[in-house]
Structure formats: C-alpha cells, structure tokens
Design a protein around this motif. Structure first.
Motif, PDB file in Angstrom:
ATOM      1  N   GLY A   1      -0.787  -2.470   5.444  1.00  0.00           N
ATOM      2  CA  GLY A   1      -0.132  -3.511   6.160  1.00  0.00           C
ATOM      3  C   GLY A   1       1.191  -3.914   5.802  1.00  0.00           C
ATOM      4  O   GLY A   1       1.989  -3.130   5.640  1.00  0.00           O
ATOM      5  N   ARG A   2       1.619  -5.272   5.533  1.00  0.00           N
ATOM      6  CA  ARG A   2       2.809  -5.465   4.813  1.00  0.00           C
ATOM      7  C   ARG A   2       2.926  -4.793   3.481  1.00  0.00           C
ATOM      8  O   ARG A   2       4.108  -4.659   3.075  1.00  0.00           O
ATOM      9  N   GLY A   3       1.836  -4.742   2.819  1.00  0.00           N
ATOM     10  CA  GLY A   3       2.065  -4.001   1.480  1.00  0.00           C
ATOM     11  C   GLY A   3       2.414  -2.895   1.420  1.00  0.00           C
ATOM     12  O   GLY A   3       3.009  -2.264   0.372  1.00  0.00           O
ATOM     13  N   LEU A   4       2.552  -2.216   2.612  1.00  0.00           N
ATOM     14  CA  LEU A   4       3.061  -0.675   2.669  1.00  0.00           C
ATOM     15  C   LEU A   4       4.732  -0.622   2.156  1.00  0.00           C
ATOM     16  O   LEU A   4       5.026   0.281   1.467  1.00  0.00           O
ATOM     17  N   GLY A   5       5.088  -1.775   2.493  1.00  0.00           N
ATOM     18  CA  GLY A   5       6.683  -1.846   2.088  1.00  0.00           C
ATOM     19  C   GLY A   5       6.689  -1.823   0.456  1.00  0.00           C
ATOM     20  O   GLY A   5       8.048  -1.681   0.031  1.00  0.00           O
ATOM     21  N   LEU A   6       5.685  -2.067  -0.352  1.00  0.00           N
ATOM     22  CA  LEU A   6       5.932  -2.306  -1.657  1.00  0.00           C
ATOM     23  C   LEU A   6       5.253  -0.958  -2.429  1.00  0.00           C
ATOM     24  O   LEU A   6       4.762  -1.220  -3.525  1.00  0.00           O
ATOM     25  N   VAL A   7       4.923   0.149  -1.762  1.00  0.00           N
ATOM     26  CA  VAL A   7       4.130   1.435  -2.284  1.00  0.00           C
ATOM     27  C   VAL A   7       5.154   1.693  -3.512  1.00  0.00           C
ATOM     28  O   VAL A   7       4.396   2.206  -4.486  1.00  0.00           O
ATOM     29  N   ASN A   8       6.490   1.482  -3.687  1.00  0.00           N
ATOM     30  CA  ASN A   8       6.928   1.965  -4.766  1.00  0.00           C
ATOM     31  C   ASN A   8       6.850   0.813  -5.821  1.00  0.00           C
ATOM     32  O   ASN A   8       7.483   1.198  -6.979  1.00  0.00           O
ATOM     33  N   GLN A   9       6.366  -0.235  -5.391  1.00  0.00           N
ATOM     34  CA  GLN A   9       6.085  -1.334  -6.350  1.00  0.00           C
ATOM     35  C   GLN A   9       4.634  -1.190  -7.277  1.00  0.00           C
ATOM     36  O   GLN A   9       4.216  -1.743  -7.997  1.00  0.00           O
ATOM     37  N   MET A  10       3.772  -0.027  -6.864  1.00  0.00           N
ATOM     38  CA  MET A  10       2.898   0.209  -7.408  1.00  0.00           C
ATOM     39  C   MET A  10       2.966   0.662  -9.175  1.00  0.00           C
ATOM     40  O   MET A  10       3.878   1.329  -9.384  1.00  0.00           O
ATOM     41  N   ILE A  11       2.023   0.150  -9.696  1.00  0.00           N
ATOM     42  CA  ILE A  11       2.176   0.251 -11.122  1.00  0.00           C
ATOM     43  C   ILE A  11       1.639   1.455 -11.754  1.00  0.00           C
ATOM     44  O   ILE A  11       0.561   1.985 -11.073  1.00  0.00           O
ATOM     45  N   GLY A  12       2.402   2.274 -12.539  1.00  0.00           N
ATOM     46  CA  GLY A  12       1.979   3.541 -12.844  1.00  0.00           C
ATOM     47  C   GLY A  12       0.543   3.763 -13.775  1.00  0.00           C
ATOM     48  O   GLY A  12       0.288   2.691 -14.399  1.00  0.00           O
ATOM     49  N   PRO A  13      -0.011   4.600 -13.952  1.00  0.00           N
ATOM     50  CA  PRO A  13      -1.379   4.636 -14.521  1.00  0.00           C
ATOM     51  C   PRO A  13      -1.107   4.043 -16.294  1.00  0.00           C
ATOM     52  O   PRO A  13      -1.972   3.298 -16.486  1.00  0.00           O
ATOM     53  N   ASP A  14      -0.119   4.739 -16.930  1.00  0.00           N
ATOM     54  CA  ASP A  14      -0.112   4.172 -18.153  1.00  0.00           C
ATOM     55  C   ASP A  14       0.157   2.900 -18.612  1.00  0.00           C
ATOM     56  O   ASP A  14      -0.355   2.227 -19.303  1.00  0.00           O
TER      57      ASP A  14
END
Length: 348
Positions: free
Chosen positions: A194-207
């Motif tokens: 949805g609109r969250g697609l624009g924040l894919v690079n704002q996903m937190i890394g696993p560690d």
C-alpha cells in the motif's frame, strides 16, 4: 465439552476503506470499495455462527470466536454500532482497531454499551514523530480519544508500527502509555505494501530489531502489559513450544490457521495485511474457502516454505510474518508468498 479444547477463531473485518487520516506507513491502498450492506453483514455473521457450530459438532471442539473490527477508520461507518450490537447478540467478542481521533465521550460510552471488549489505538511515538507519520494534530486527537475510552471503562491498547521512523522512540511510547493510563502497549512491524511500499527502505534490519525487542521485553512497568502479535518477537520472548521441526502449525502467524480477514466489499484474505484474495462472501461460502483454498493449503504446508522459514526448528510456532515476507518479495520484484521473513533474527 471440555474447556481445554477451546479453540480461538477470529475474523478481522475491515468495514470500510474510508479514513480521515493518510498515514505514510499504511499497508492499505485507500481505494474505493462497494461496501457490504448491513443486511449482507448480518448474513455473513449468521453464516459464521452456522460454520462454527458445524465444526464444533464435527470435531468436538468448542470455539471462542471474536471479531477485530477496523477500517480504514471504522467510526466512519455510520452503522458501526448496529454491527457491533449484531456481533454481541450472536455471542461474538468484538475488539475495535481505530486511530482514536473521532472518539468523543458519547461514542466511547456507546461502544461500551455494544459490548466491545477492548480498543486498540495507534500511537507511533512522541507527538512530533506521530504527527509526521499520521498527520498534523492527530497525536493530540488520538490521546483525547484514549482519555474518553478509559473514562468509559474500556481496556485500551496503544499500538506502534516499528520502522526506522520511530525505532529509537519505544521508551517514549512506554512513557506515553503510562501517562495516559492505558492497560497495554503493543508493537508490530512495518508491512511494505500500500502506501507503506514507499517506506520499504525504512524497514528495521534483523539485528537491530532483535535488540529493540530485547529492550522492550526487558521493561518492567507496573500496570502496563507489553504485548505483540509478531510471531518472530514471540519466539524471542517465550521460546518455541515445539522446537523440533514439527509440521503441524500450533501457533505463530495466524494466516490460514486461526482466522480470516474480510475486506469492505466482502473479499476474503488470509490476514489483514496479506493482500491475497481467496474468495468473496458475496459469491463464496466461508466454509468452502477455509477447506478448499489453495492459498490456505500452502500456508498450512511446511514443505511450501522457503529459506530459513522452511528449515526453521520453530516453524510450528512461528512461520515468520507471511504479510511482511510477501510484501517484501513484491517490493523486490518477486511474487513469493512463501518467501522467508526478511527481518527474522532467530536463525540469523
């Protein structure tokens, strides 16, 4: 019938796609739907009653059915109270998911009169962070709504969607929850759709995500319960109940296992954040969807899972978040419902 055979079954019902906010991380599209009428909703409720009764007879299992009622913003549905009354009259527990901005004192009391068991209000962090994500002035409006809910006797859960936008503010969320006097504080993860697609690079890394969850679960705040529906986080918090490579799903991600989602036009999906249509209640039987859907069969079959999720000893109690795994795959040019959860830190 034995109470220890009690089986949860929940329906997440998006009554409307209409919303008074436009949150940057929303997993929904905000599109227009031909919403189910009140008469159609009542017919679906009766179908669910009959379905669960048939299952109880066939399998000698007593069900504890519930509805998570949301939108869009559910308070924009003018017949919301009628719908909640209908759910109560049929013996269903109902929970409301809302942004809280439209709740005044009379509405809070009316929701209590409809038997609502709990209300989740989205708060993303301190006022500046929250308003940046959800819109100017929304923080104060949501907090006022929370105050009205508490005054009417509701159990209130604040819920934050974790991303790099607010990852370092979880301590502030605890302070906000304590100051408002809510009973529970919950955390979920950003779904890049949805609109969250624009924040894919704002996903937190696993560690980093692991560090955040460890810090969250280490908190001890009297009167405030920390909760999460994130299956990966639950493995960290509680450990797996069956970490032996079992092939029968016993917990974790509920998609295909413990419930379904209904969209405003009657479309059925496995989960509220997993945009994979598997039928429509205007044409299809819910019982047949549950039994015959190829998508649901995939979600129940360990052999279909890929990467770390497929080989994980905790599969039966986790399976990752299918919504995040699928949305992340789409964001990277794939179309893989069974991809591994990209933020899992359990086997990293």
């Amino acid at each position: 019938m034995q109470t220890n055979n009690l089986q949860e079954f929940f329906v997440q019902w998006h009554l409307t796609e209409k919303c008074n906010l436009r949150c940057s991380h929303c997993y929904q599209t905000g599109g227009k739907f031909a919403e189910l009428s009140l008469t159609e909703i009542r017919e679906v409720l009766d179908e669910i009653v009959d379905m669960l009764a048939a299952w109880s007879t066939a399998y000698q299992v007593e069900f504890a059915p519930s509805f998570n009622v949301t939108g869009g913003e559910p308070l924009l549905r003018p017949d919301l109270l009628d719908i909640l009354d209908d759910m109560k009259d049929r013996g269903f527990a109902s929970y409301l998911l809302t942004n809280g901005t439209l709740i005044d004192a009379p509405k809070a009391v009316a929701l209590a009169d409809c038997g609502v068991k709990g209300v989740q209000v989205s708060i993303e962090g301190p006022e500046e962070i929250h308003d940046r994500i959800r819109g100017q002035g929304s923080f104060q409006a949501s907090c006022q709504g929370v105050a009205h809910l508490l005054a009417a006797g509701h159990q209130v859960t604040l819920n934050a969607t974790l991303s790099e936008l607010n990852a370092d503010k979880f301590h502030d969320l605890v302070d906000i929850a304590t100051l408002l006097g809510v009973q529970r504080l919950g955390f979920s993860r950003l779904v890049p759709s949805g609109r969250g697609l624009g924040l894919v690079n704002q996903m937190i890394g696993p560690d980093k995500l692991q560090d955040i969850y460890k810090a969250i679960f280490a908190l001890t705040t009297p009167g405030l319960q920390i909760v999460t529906g994130d299956p990966v986080a639950s493995q960290l918090r509680y450990g797996a109940a069956m970490a032996d490579g079992g092939s029968i799903a016993t917990g974790g991600c509920a998609a295909g296992i413990a419930g379904l989602t209904l969209l405003p036009d009657g479309t059925v999906t496995p989960c509220r954040r997993l945009a994979v249509p598997i039928g429509n209640v205007r044409q299809d039987s819910l019982r047949e969807i549950w039994a015959d859907s190829e998508v649901l069969a995939q979600l129940r079959d360990r052999r279909q899972y890929k990467g770390r999720c497929g080989s994980c000893a905790n599969w039966a109690d986790c399976r990752g978040c299918r919504a995040i795994a699928y949305a992340h795959s789409l964001a990277h040019g794939l179309d893989d419902l069974m991809a591994e959860d990209p933020q899992c830190f359990i086997n990293s």
